[in-house]
Design a protein around this motif. Structure first.
Motif, PDB file in Angstrom:
ATOM      1  N   VAL A  56       0.857  -1.178   0.000  1.00 36.68           N
ATOM      2  CA  VAL A  56       0.000   0.000   0.000  1.00 36.68           C
ATOM      3  C   VAL A  56       0.901   1.239   0.000  1.00 36.68           C
ATOM      4  O   VAL A  56       1.786   1.368   0.836  1.00 36.68           O
ATOM      5  CB  VAL A  56      -0.921   0.028   1.239  1.00 36.68           C
ATOM      6  N   PHE A  57       0.667   2.138  -0.954  1.00 34.55           N
ATOM      7  CA  PHE A  57       1.450   3.362  -1.093  1.00 34.55           C
ATOM      8  C   PHE A  57       0.579   4.581  -0.858  1.00 34.55           C
ATOM      9  O   PHE A  57      -0.567   4.611  -1.308  1.00 34.55           O
ATOM     10  CB  PHE A  57       1.989   3.505  -2.527  1.00 34.55           C
ATOM     11  N   THR A  58       1.140   5.618  -0.228  1.00 35.46           N
ATOM     12  CA  THR A  58       0.518   6.934  -0.280  1.00 35.46           C
ATOM     13  C   THR A  58       1.214   7.701  -1.395  1.00 35.46           C
ATOM     14  O   THR A  58       2.434   7.660  -1.537  1.00 35.46           O
ATOM     15  CB  THR A  58       0.629   7.719   1.042  1.00 35.46           C
ATOM     16  N   VAL A  59       0.398   8.379  -2.215  1.00 36.27           N
ATOM     17  CA  VAL A  59       0.902   9.118  -3.375  1.00 36.27           C
ATOM     18  C   VAL A  59       0.343  10.532  -3.307  1.00 36.27           C
ATOM     19  O   VAL A  59      -0.872  10.721  -3.356  1.00 36.27           O
ATOM     20  CB  VAL A  59       0.469   8.456  -4.702  1.00 36.27           C
ATOM     21  N   SER A  60       1.221  11.518  -3.192  1.00 38.26           N
ATOM     22  CA  SER A  60       0.796  12.912  -3.091  1.00 38.26           C
ATOM     23  C   SER A  60       0.484  13.484  -4.463  1.00 38.26           C
ATOM     24  O   SER A  60       1.246  14.295  -5.009  1.00 38.26           O
ATOM     25  CB  SER A  60       1.864  13.754  -2.383  1.00 38.26           C
ATOM     26  N   ALA A  61      -0.633  13.062  -5.017  1.00 33.98           N
ATOM     27  CA  ALA A  61      -1.114  13.549  -6.307  1.00 33.98           C
ATOM     28  C   ALA A  61      -2.571  13.150  -6.434  1.00 33.98           C
ATOM     29  O   ALA A  61      -2.995  12.124  -5.897  1.00 33.98           O
ATOM     30  CB  ALA A  61      -0.306  12.949  -7.452  1.00 33.98           C
TER      31      ALA A  61
END
Length: 135
Positions: free
Chosen positions: A116-121
């Motif tokens: 699981v990744f957090t992506v600032s976009a």
């Protein structure tokens, strides 16, 4: 399996990730890993989660990140979930290269582990090779 939590800075992605990590601790039958650059969430997650700071391992760029995760999975078959906070801080803002990383990691993990990744976009900004992993 790959999952993405997307949104602009300040939209609560890290809080969602922390909650997912702490919920996973209660229900997993394997090992959990949290990867981030720095130690922003270290004290907010359970001590049962293996926490890794990419700066401690000199991980910069998507190729380096892939090698780190592949090595971790090869050394421990019991890893069930990997949580990554702020992947663009680790790998850079080349979203096409990020999409290539996701495709490689999806093949690597199959159904054995979830990353699981957090992506600032915002989702609309992401190329199709990244959008396919938004669940």
């Amino acid at each position: 399996m790959i999952k993405l939590i997307t949104g602009k800075k300040g939209t609560g992605k890290t809080k969602i990730l922390i909650d997912q990590i702490n919920d996973a601790v209660k229900s997993t039958n394997g090992n959990l890993v949290c990867i981030e650059k720095g130690d922003n969430i270290r004290r907010s997650i359970s001590f049962r989660v293996r926490w890794c700071d990419t700066e401690s391992f000199a991980i910069e760029g998507y190729d380096s990140f892939y090698g780190f995760v592949a090595g971790m999975l090869a050394g421990n078959y019991d890893i069930k979930d990997i949580f990554v906070d702020g992947i663009l801080k680790i790998g850079g803002h080349d979203l096409e290269a990020f999409g290539c990383l996701l495709e490689k990691l999806d093949k690597l993990t199959g159904e054995e582990a979830t990353i699981v990744f957090t992506v600032s976009a915002d989702a609309e900004e992401l190329p199709s090779n990244v959008k396919q992993f938004i669940k």
